[in-house]
Design a protein around this motif. Structure first.
Motif, PDB file in Angstrom:
ATOM      1  N   UNK A  20       0.834  -1.207   0.000  1.00  0.00           N
ATOM      2  CA  UNK A  20       0.000   0.000   0.000  1.00  0.00           C
ATOM      3  C   UNK A  20       0.866   1.253   0.000  1.00  0.00           C
ATOM      4  N   UNK A  21       1.919   1.260   0.797  1.00  0.00           N
ATOM      5  CA  UNK A  21       2.817   2.419   0.832  1.00  0.00           C
ATOM      6  C   UNK A  21       3.483   2.625  -0.523  1.00  0.00           C
ATOM      7  N   UNK A  22       3.941   1.552  -1.152  1.00  0.00           N
ATOM      8  CA  UNK A  22       4.573   1.672  -2.475  1.00  0.00           C
ATOM      9  C   UNK A  22       3.581   2.228  -3.495  1.00  0.00           C
ATOM     10  N   UNK A  51       1.932   6.786  -6.733  1.00  0.00           N
ATOM     11  CA  UNK A  51       0.803   7.564  -7.230  1.00  0.00           C
ATOM     12  C   UNK A  51       0.885   9.045  -6.877  1.00  0.00           C
ATOM     13  N   UNK A  52       1.347   9.349  -5.638  1.00  0.00           N
ATOM     14  CA  UNK A  52       1.226  10.727  -5.158  1.00  0.00           C
ATOM     15  C   UNK A  52       2.498  11.319  -4.576  1.00  0.00           C
ATOM     16  N   UNK A  53       3.540  10.512  -4.446  1.00  0.00           N
ATOM     17  CA  UNK A  53       4.787  11.026  -3.907  1.00  0.00           C
ATOM     18  C   UNK A  53       4.936  10.758  -2.426  1.00  0.00           C
ATOM     19  N   UNK A  54       6.068  11.188  -1.890  1.00  0.00           N
ATOM     20  CA  UNK A  54       6.415  10.922  -0.504  1.00  0.00           C
ATOM     21  C   UNK A  54       6.102  12.100   0.411  1.00  0.00           C
ATOM     22  N   UNK A 105      11.379   1.302   0.994  1.00  0.00           N
ATOM     23  CA  UNK A 105      12.537   1.303   0.091  1.00  0.00           C
ATOM     24  C   UNK A 105      13.128  -0.100  -0.010  1.00  0.00           C
ATOM     25  N   UNK A 106      13.300  -0.760   1.119  1.00  0.00           N
ATOM     26  CA  UNK A 106      13.814  -2.137   1.109  1.00  0.00           C
ATOM     27  C   UNK A 106      12.869  -3.060   0.341  1.00  0.00           C
ATOM     28  N   UNK A 107      11.574  -2.874   0.532  1.00  0.00           N
ATOM     29  CA  UNK A 107      10.563  -3.695  -0.129  1.00  0.00           C
ATOM     30  C   UNK A 107      10.643  -3.540  -1.645  1.00  0.00           C
ATOM     31  N   UNK A 127       6.310  -0.259 -13.216  1.00  0.00           N
ATOM     32  CA  UNK A 127       6.030   1.183 -13.235  1.00  0.00           C
ATOM     33  C   UNK A 127       5.881   1.717 -11.815  1.00  0.00           C
ATOM     34  N   UNK A 128       5.181   0.990 -10.977  1.00  0.00           N
ATOM     35  CA  UNK A 128       5.009   1.413  -9.590  1.00  0.00           C
ATOM     36  C   UNK A 128       6.357   1.452  -8.874  1.00  0.00           C
ATOM     37  N   UNK A 129       7.161   0.413  -9.054  1.00  0.00           N
ATOM     38  CA  UNK A 129       8.482   0.375  -8.428  1.00  0.00           C
ATOM     39  C   UNK A 129       9.339   1.547  -8.887  1.00  0.00           C
TER      40      UNK A 129
END
Length: 191
Positions: free
Chosen positions: A11-13, A18-21, A55-57, A95-97
């Motif tokens: 979910x976090x990824x 989608x929206x940034x950090x 990030x590790x994920x 793309x998500x990664x």
């Protein structure tokens, strides 16, 4: 069904891609993962811990899809090229990664803890590619005299830049692949 920590990291990824950090809130991740915020704090301690583990994920997830290149051929040059090309695929997960990786990289400019983790993940990627470049040198006359680590740094930096251009719509995926193949050829050309 993934376990709860994996569900939260997925979910976090997704949200980061989608929206940034910068505006990411634990409450949003909670809603996206359909879990309580307390569960996120239990597993990740705080927002910074969640970002580090995300990030590790995404790094581990990238290894899973790029390692397919090692099965594609016994030729280290083919493996190297395919491994890099697998970073630029028109699939939702890649793309998500790529988008999440770019966002985390941009955030690391302002976050020293994240910067150290990003540097370690990048070093690991560069070292893996440098190993393939060394094997390519050992297998034939290509790339004799090329510093494998420096070449791997250049190639990974190119992949990151091409990924951002592709995701932003300023370079087509086909053109990104052409440029990447050309760069591998250039790096492996005998001096």
């Amino acid at each position: 069904m993934p376990d709860r920590p994996t569900q939260i990291l997925e979910a976090a990824a997704r949200l980061i891609a989608r929206r940034g950090v910068r505006g990411l809130r634990v409450e949003e991740v909670s809603a996206e993962a359909a879990v309580s915020t307390a569960l996120i704090y239990y597993h990740f301690k705080d927002r910074a811990g969640l970002l580090r583990r995300t990030l590790e994920f995404i790094s581990r997830r990238a290894v899973r899809y790029t390692d397919a290149a090692l099965d594609a051929s016994d030729d280290p040059r083919v493996q190297l090229t395919e491994m890099l090309l697998l970073e630029l695929q028109d699939t939702p997960q890649v793309k998500e990664n790529s988008a999440a990786w770019g966002e985390l990289r941009a955030t690391a400019v302002f976050d020293p803890d994240l910067r150290e983790l990003l540097a370690a993940a990048t070093r690991s990627w560069v070292e893996d590619l440098a190993g393939l470049l060394r094997r390519t040198q050992e297998a034939g006359p290509d790339g004799v005299g090329t510093d494998p680590y420096a070449a791997a740094e250049r190639l990974t930096a190119l992949v990151e830049g091409l990924s951002e251009r592709w995701l932003s719509g300023t370079t087509s995926l086909q053109r990104a692949h052409e440029l990447l193949r050309g760069a591998v050829d250039t790096e492996l050309r005998s001096p």
